[in-house]
Design a protein around this motif. Structure first.
Motif, PDB file in Angstrom:
ATOM      1  N   LEU A  87       0.849  -1.191   0.000  1.00 40.92           N
ATOM      2  CA  LEU A  87       0.000   0.000   0.000  1.00 40.92           C
ATOM      3  C   LEU A  87       0.886   1.244   0.000  1.00 40.92           C
ATOM      4  O   LEU A  87       1.976   1.230   0.576  1.00 40.92           O
ATOM      5  CB  LEU A  87      -0.900   0.009   1.238  1.00 40.92           C
ATOM      6  CG  LEU A  87      -2.031  -1.004   1.300  1.00 40.92           C
ATOM      7  CD1 LEU A  87      -2.700  -0.962   2.678  1.00 40.92           C
ATOM      8  CD2 LEU A  87      -3.044  -0.759   0.202  1.00 40.92           C
ATOM      9  N   PRO A  88       0.440   2.330  -0.613  1.00 39.36           N
ATOM     10  CA  PRO A  88       1.259   3.551  -0.621  1.00 39.36           C
ATOM     11  C   PRO A  88       1.564   4.066   0.793  1.00 39.36           C
ATOM     12  O   PRO A  88       2.594   4.670   1.029  1.00 39.36           O
ATOM     13  CB  PRO A  88       0.400   4.566  -1.370  1.00 39.36           C
ATOM     14  CG  PRO A  88      -0.657   3.780  -2.063  1.00 39.36           C
ATOM     15  CD  PRO A  88      -0.792   2.476  -1.354  1.00 39.36           C
ATOM     16  N   GLU A  89       0.654   3.789   1.694  1.00 45.52           N
ATOM     17  CA  GLU A  89       0.835   4.151   3.097  1.00 45.52           C
ATOM     18  C   GLU A  89       0.313   2.986   3.933  1.00 45.52           C
ATOM     19  O   GLU A  89      -0.666   2.354   3.566  1.00 45.52           O
ATOM     20  CB  GLU A  89       0.056   5.430   3.422  1.00 45.52           C
ATOM     21  CG  GLU A  89       0.319   5.959   4.801  1.00 45.52           C
ATOM     22  CD  GLU A  89      -0.221   7.370   5.008  1.00 45.52           C
ATOM     23  OE1 GLU A  89       0.362   8.069   5.833  1.00 45.52           O
ATOM     24  OE2 GLU A  89      -1.209   7.751   4.363  1.00 45.52           O
ATOM     25  N   PRO A  90       0.971   2.690   5.069  1.00 46.50           N
ATOM     26  CA  PRO A  90       0.505   1.552   5.886  1.00 46.50           C
ATOM     27  C   PRO A  90      -0.938   1.733   6.372  1.00 46.50           C
ATOM     28  O   PRO A  90      -1.473   2.843   6.367  1.00 46.50           O
ATOM     29  CB  PRO A  90       1.466   1.543   7.071  1.00 46.50           C
ATOM     30  CG  PRO A  90       2.568   2.465   6.747  1.00 46.50           C
ATOM     31  CD  PRO A  90       2.100   3.377   5.671  1.00 46.50           C
ATOM     32  N   LEU A  91      -1.522   0.641   6.814  1.00 46.69           N
ATOM     33  CA  LEU A  91      -2.885   0.694   7.356  1.00 46.69           C
ATOM     34  C   LEU A  91      -2.964   1.679   8.519  1.00 46.69           C
ATOM     35  O   LEU A  91      -3.933   2.408   8.662  1.00 46.69           O
ATOM     36  CB  LEU A  91      -3.329  -0.703   7.795  1.00 46.69           C
ATOM     37  CG  LEU A  91      -4.791  -0.877   8.154  1.00 46.69           C
ATOM     38  CD1 LEU A  91      -5.700  -0.507   6.991  1.00 46.69           C
ATOM     39  CD2 LEU A  91      -5.061  -2.306   8.599  1.00 46.69           C
ATOM     40  N   THR A 144       4.300  -4.928   9.272  1.00 43.39           N
ATOM     41  CA  THR A 144       3.616  -4.770   7.985  1.00 43.39           C
ATOM     42  C   THR A 144       2.544  -3.688   8.052  1.00 43.39           C
ATOM     43  O   THR A 144       2.373  -2.908   7.115  1.00 43.39           O
ATOM     44  CB  THR A 144       2.955  -6.110   7.571  1.00 43.39           C
ATOM     45  OG1 THR A 144       3.977  -7.099   7.440  1.00 43.39           O
ATOM     46  CG2 THR A 144       2.191  -5.991   6.277  1.00 43.39           C
ATOM     47  N   LEU A 145       1.830  -3.627   9.166  1.00 47.37           N
ATOM     48  CA  LEU A 145       0.690  -2.707   9.289  1.00 47.37           C
ATOM     49  C   LEU A 145       1.064  -1.339   9.842  1.00 47.37           C
ATOM     50  O   LEU A 145       0.333  -0.374   9.647  1.00 47.37           O
ATOM     51  CB  LEU A 145      -0.376  -3.334  10.197  1.00 47.37           C
ATOM     52  CG  LEU A 145      -0.937  -4.688   9.764  1.00 47.37           C
ATOM     53  CD1 LEU A 145      -1.896  -5.215  10.815  1.00 47.37           C
ATOM     54  CD2 LEU A 145      -1.609  -4.583   8.400  1.00 47.37           C
ATOM     55  N   LEU A 146       2.175  -1.285  10.546  1.00 50.35           N
ATOM     56  CA  LEU A 146       2.517  -0.086  11.316  1.00 50.35           C
ATOM     57  C   LEU A 146       4.014   0.152  11.203  1.00 50.35           C
ATOM     58  O   LEU A 146       4.800  -0.667  11.671  1.00 50.35           O
ATOM     59  CB  LEU A 146       2.126  -0.332  12.770  1.00 50.35           C
ATOM     60  CG  LEU A 146       2.417   0.722  13.812  1.00 50.35           C
ATOM     61  CD1 LEU A 146       1.386   1.825  13.736  1.00 50.35           C
ATOM     62  CD2 LEU A 146       2.383   0.089  15.192  1.00 50.35           C
ATOM     63  N   ARG A 147       4.398   1.238  10.547  1.00 54.63           N
ATOM     64  CA  ARG A 147       5.826   1.532  10.422  1.00 54.63           C
ATOM     65  C   ARG A 147       6.036   3.036  10.261  1.00 54.63           C
ATOM     66  O   ARG A 147       5.158   3.739   9.776  1.00 54.63           O
ATOM     67  CB  ARG A 147       6.444   0.758   9.264  1.00 54.63           C
ATOM     68  CG  ARG A 147       5.850   1.037   7.917  1.00 54.63           C
ATOM     69  CD  ARG A 147       6.441   0.101   6.849  1.00 54.63           C
ATOM     70  NE  ARG A 147       5.910   0.416   5.535  1.00 54.63           N
ATOM     71  CZ  ARG A 147       4.790  -0.070   5.038  1.00 54.63           C
ATOM     72  NH1 ARG A 147       4.070  -0.905   5.754  1.00 54.63           N
ATOM     73  NH2 ARG A 147       4.387   0.282   3.839  1.00 54.63           N
ATOM     74  N   PRO A 148       7.213   3.487  10.665  1.00 50.41           N
ATOM     75  CA  PRO A 148       7.496   4.918  10.509  1.00 50.41           C
ATOM     76  C   PRO A 148       7.753   5.239   9.033  1.00 50.41           C
ATOM     77  O   PRO A 148       8.149   4.363   8.250  1.00 50.41           O
ATOM     78  CB  PRO A 148       8.761   5.120  11.344  1.00 50.41           C
ATOM     79  CG  PRO A 148       9.432   3.789  11.354  1.00 50.41           C
ATOM     80  CD  PRO A 148       8.315   2.772  11.298  1.00 50.41           C
TER      81      PRO A 148
END
Length: 137
Positions: A28-32, A103-107
């Motif tokens: 995804l272009p940006e994480p969930l 995968t879902l949450l990253r800086p």
């Protein structure tokens, strides 16, 4: 728009299905969990009092854009069902946090704190699974 035949033998291996799901979220272009909320979630998981921590995470989740919130709610509901069958599949909330957290949450920009961030990413997913009804209820 591609039609998938889920009866095809390539989908029998659960690792293929899980890998495809993780790849979808990773690409995804940006994480969930949007980049702009990463630090807020990390600060919330650091809260010592469990009730306050849950309340803070719930508040942050409620502020997410509607598509993110809806997707997250369905995904975590599904992951919670997986965790409920831990005795069969060996996937606890902790294991799911390790697998799905990064995968879902990253800086937006990786810094030298990667190992520390990974710990918080895992803990956030784990808490959201174990407290699903309080966070999404």
């Amino acid at each position: 728009e591609e039609k998938l035949n889920l009866d095809d033998s390539q989908w029998e291996d659960i690792h293929v299905v899980t890998g495809a799901l993780k790849m979808f979220f990773r690409e995804l272009p940006e994480p969930l969990f949007p980049y702009c909320s990463f630090e807020q979630f990390v600060e919330a998981i650091k809260i010592q009092d469990n009730a306050t921590r849950i309340k803070s995470i719930r508040s942050l989740v409620k502020k997410l854009p509607r598509p993110n919130y809806d997707t997250m709610k369905i995904l975590f509901e599904h992951l919670q069902k997986i965790a409920a069958k831990e005795s069969v599949n060996l996937m606890s909330t902790q294991s799911l946090g390790i697998v799905f957290g990064p995968t879902l949450l990253r800086p937006e920009k990786e810094t030298g704190n990667m190992a520390v961030h990974m710990l918080y990413q895992n803990q956030i997913v784990e808490l959201m699974l174990s407290e699903y009804s309080k966070i999404f209820g």
